[in-house]
Structures are given as C-alpha cells and as structure tokens.
Design a protein around this motif. Structure first.
Motif, PDB file in Angstrom:
ATOM      1  N   ALA A 242       7.972  21.048  55.423  1.00 40.09           N
ATOM      2  CA  ALA A 242       9.290  21.579  55.935  1.00 40.09           C
ATOM      3  C   ALA A 242      10.296  22.274  54.890  1.00 40.09           C
ATOM      4  CB  ALA A 242      10.716  20.503  56.429  1.00 40.09           C
ATOM      5  N   GLY A 243       9.511  21.533  53.688  1.00 39.01           N
ATOM      6  CA  GLY A 243       9.670  22.148  52.607  1.00 39.01           C
ATOM      7  C   GLY A 243       9.758  23.426  51.915  1.00 39.01           C
ATOM      8  N   ALA A 244       7.797  23.314  51.952  1.00 40.13           N
ATOM      9  CA  ALA A 244       7.473  24.805  52.026  1.00 40.13           C
ATOM     10  C   ALA A 244       7.923  25.805  53.085  1.00 40.13           C
ATOM     11  CB  ALA A 244       5.644  24.664  52.424  1.00 40.13           C
ATOM     12  N   LYS A 245       8.544  25.612  54.183  1.00 41.87           N
ATOM     13  CA  LYS A 245       8.478  26.310  55.001  1.00 41.87           C
ATOM     14  C   LYS A 245      10.010  27.129  54.755  1.00 41.87           C
ATOM     15  CE  LYS A 245       9.007  29.469  58.516  1.00 41.87           C
ATOM     16  NZ  LYS A 245       8.638  30.294  58.716  1.00 41.87           N
ATOM     17  N   ALA A 246      11.335  26.409  54.044  1.00 39.26           N
ATOM     18  CA  ALA A 246      12.327  26.414  53.033  1.00 39.26           C
ATOM     19  C   ALA A 246      12.159  27.216  52.414  1.00 39.26           C
ATOM     20  CB  ALA A 246      12.809  25.148  52.652  1.00 39.26           C
ATOM     21  N   PHE A 247      11.273  26.817  51.218  1.00 41.78           N
ATOM     22  CA  PHE A 247      10.780  27.371  50.568  1.00 41.78           C
ATOM     23  C   PHE A 247      10.341  29.053  50.534  1.00 41.78           C
ATOM     24  CE2 PHE A 247       8.693  29.487  46.672  1.00 41.78           C
ATOM     25  CZ  PHE A 247       9.318  29.073  45.614  1.00 41.78           C
ATOM     26  N   GLN A 248       9.739  29.422  51.692  1.00 45.55           N
ATOM     27  CA  GLN A 248       8.720  30.685  51.917  1.00 45.55           C
ATOM     28  C   GLN A 248      10.845  31.256  52.446  1.00 45.55           C
ATOM     29  OE1 GLN A 248       7.815  31.893  55.536  1.00 45.55           O
ATOM     30  NE2 GLN A 248       6.156  33.540  54.834  1.00 45.55           N
ATOM     31  N   GLU A 249      11.495  30.492  52.931  1.00 44.48           N
ATOM     32  CA  GLU A 249      13.002  31.261  53.724  1.00 44.48           C
ATOM     33  C   GLU A 249      13.508  31.992  52.689  1.00 44.48           C
ATOM     34  OE1 GLU A 249      14.230  29.031  56.257  1.00 44.48           O
ATOM     35  OE2 GLU A 249      12.971  29.261  58.062  1.00 44.48           O
ATOM     36  N   ALA A 250      13.523  31.005  51.358  1.00 41.07           N
ATOM     37  CA  ALA A 250      15.086  31.351  49.988  1.00 41.07           C
ATOM     38  C   ALA A 250      13.695  32.449  49.378  1.00 41.07           C
ATOM     39  CB  ALA A 250      15.182  30.200  49.278  1.00 41.07           C
ATOM     40  N   MET A 251      12.391  32.749  49.263  1.00 39.22           N
ATOM     41  CA  MET A 251      12.437  33.367  48.654  1.00 39.22           C
ATOM     42  C   MET A 251      12.386  35.085  49.361  1.00 39.22           C
ATOM     43  SD  MET A 251      10.008  32.350  45.518  1.00 39.22           S
ATOM     44  CE  MET A 251       8.676  33.379  45.725  1.00 39.22           C
TER      45      MET A 251
END
Length: 296
Positions: A242-251
């Motif tokens: 979930a953290g990787a997904k959230a990081f991509q979305e924020a990027m």
C-alpha cells in the motif's frame, strides 16, 4: 560410613543443579544463500575507496568499472544501497546490481553506510546522511571516477530503497561536513521493495521514533522529484505494498514520472530469491533507464 554419606549427598546436589540449569538453545541455522547471494559470491569490485570518515569510522564505495574504462571518461553511474532494516547488511549483498550496469558501460557502485544501533547511537537520520554524502562525493569527484555528474542513478532494496529515496527528498538532513552547494539529488531512482512509508502502517516507525514523518518518503513527495521506478510485491508484509502504491499516486499527482512494477503475491525481497525474477527486474530497469537517456 560418614564419608560415603557425604559423597552421596554431593552427587545428589550435583544432579539437581544440572537438571535445574537452563539448557542452551541450539544456534540458529545460517540463512541459505539466495539467487543474488550466489551471484555476489563470485564478484569482486575493481576497487574500494573511502568517501567519508566519521570519528574513527571510514565508509567505503565498492566500485565496479566497465570494460575499457579509462581516466577522464564521462559515464553514467549506478549507485546501489543494501537493505537490512538499517541495522544490518553489507555492500557485497548488492554486487550483482552494480556489476550488471558495469557490463552495460556504467560505473557501478555498492555503498557502505553506518548501521542504526542504540548501542552506538547511530540513528536512521545518520544512515540518510551517509547516502546523501555518497552522492555528493561522487558528484564532487566525477572526473576522477570517470562519471558524468548529471547521469547518476540511485537504487536500493528495502531500507536501502528508503535511503535511495532520501537522497532526493530529505533536503534538511545533511552531514555537517558536507558541501551543501553540491546536490545529492540523483537523476533517477530505482526502488526495490522499499521502505517508503514510516508511519505505523508502514515500516520503521519504532526505530525512528516520534520524528518518523521526517523520514517518510511518501510524506515528502513534491514536484521535481527524479523519475522513479518501483518494484514491489502485493504480498509484502514487511514494507506493505500500500505504501508503494500511495507513493506512486503522490508522484503522479505532483507531475513526476513514477512507474510501479507489481509482482502479484510477491513477498518482501521476492526478486532477490529467484534468478528469473531478478533478470526480469534488471531487464525492465534497463528499459526504464534507456527511456531517460541514462543507458545506451
């Protein structure tokens, strides 16, 4: 008779002491070498050099130079950072990654950093400082190293992925001895199952403490972060997917390029354990770096 009684009582007390003594636990079996360990075992860097000295601790870069390398070259650089929860690991663990890019014409480097420990007083902030110092050193010594200072790729696995991201994100975490006029921000990031969220929902919250948000990449995304590719498994319970997904979305929301390569069901470190998955990761990374003009 009295002498025999004393001997008998002594023998009984000895047996009781032995039975009440705690039994030693069997030593833990060493971890069997995985696919990446096996590749690393036969690799040797071209040279090992110091990039930083803190008190009596010297920190080193393990450098793999490409075939045909000569002084004065201006090649891309692939810097890889090992994981281990910030508390363990060594540069040889990531030799295959550095050697792969040396074969493709870049200067490959696996770096050492101080390890977090309550006993020594080394914090995760210190680990971050070392990663940022390493990039600054490479830029400052680019000519000596035969590196183009504007073609530096920083990569890392797990906690090493966190430190890789930190080179681009944590502007206020710097070694006092660093020349702050030299940027530690790389030209691209390659993050392998990284520690990307240090909240209680992620990883590292207890190790970092109440200042965790200062060390949380997903909470520091902004416009202008270098192009990034992340490799992460959906079955990762150490550094949750979930953290990787959230990081991509924020990027993406900030207007940055960020690709997320998803391994369905992949556990933490999945690509280190299987040669086919490792090869797939390297192949996809090659394509990503070529698209940025960082690899021929």
């Amino acid at each position: 008779m009295k002498y025999l009684c004393v001997l008998f009582l002594f023998a009984i007390s000895s047996l009781q002491a032995q039975s009440s003594a705690p039994t030693e636990k069997p030593a833990a079996k060493p971890k069997a070498p995985d696919a990446v360990d096996q590749m690393a075992a036969v690799l040797k860097p071209t040279r090992v050099m110091r990039y930083k000295k803190i008190a009596d601790k010297e920190l080193q870069l393990h450098v793999f130079e490409p075939e045909g390398f000569k002084a004065g070259d201006s090649r891309g650089c692939y810097l890889i950072i090992h994981g281990g929860g910030w508390t363990g690991g060594t540069p040889p663990r990531m030799y295959p990654f550095a050697a792969h890019y040396a074969k493709l014409g870049l200067v490959g480097i696996s770096m050492q950093y101080r390890l977090h420990s309550k006993e020594t007083g080394v914090s995760v902030f210190d680990c971050v400082k070392d990663a940022r110092s390493a990039v600054r050193y490479i830029r400052a010594h680019a000519m000596e190293l035969g590196i183009d200072p504007q073609k530096i790729i920083v990569s890392g696995g797990s906690a090493g992925g966190h430190l890789a991201a930190a080179t681009a994100l944590f502007d206020n975490v710097n070694e006092d001895s660093d020349d702050l006029k030299i940027s530690p921000i790389p030209n691209a990031l390659v993050l392998l199952f990284p520690v990307i969220d240090t909240s209680k929902e992620g990883y590292g919250n207890e190790k970092i403490g109440e200042r965790w948000q200062e060390m949380s990449p997903v909470h520091h995304v902004r416009p202008g972060v270098p192009s990034t590719i992340i490799f992460h498994g959906t079955g990762d319970t150490v550094t949750p997917f979930a953290g990787a997904k959230a990081f991509q979305e924020a990027m993406l929301k900030a207007g940055n390029r960020c690709e997320l390569d998803i391994n369905e069901g992949g556990v933490h470190g999945y690509l280190m354990r299987n040669k086919a998955l490792y090869d797939d990761t390297m192949s996809k990374t090659d394509v990503f770096l070529k698209s940025l003009g960082l690899l021929k």
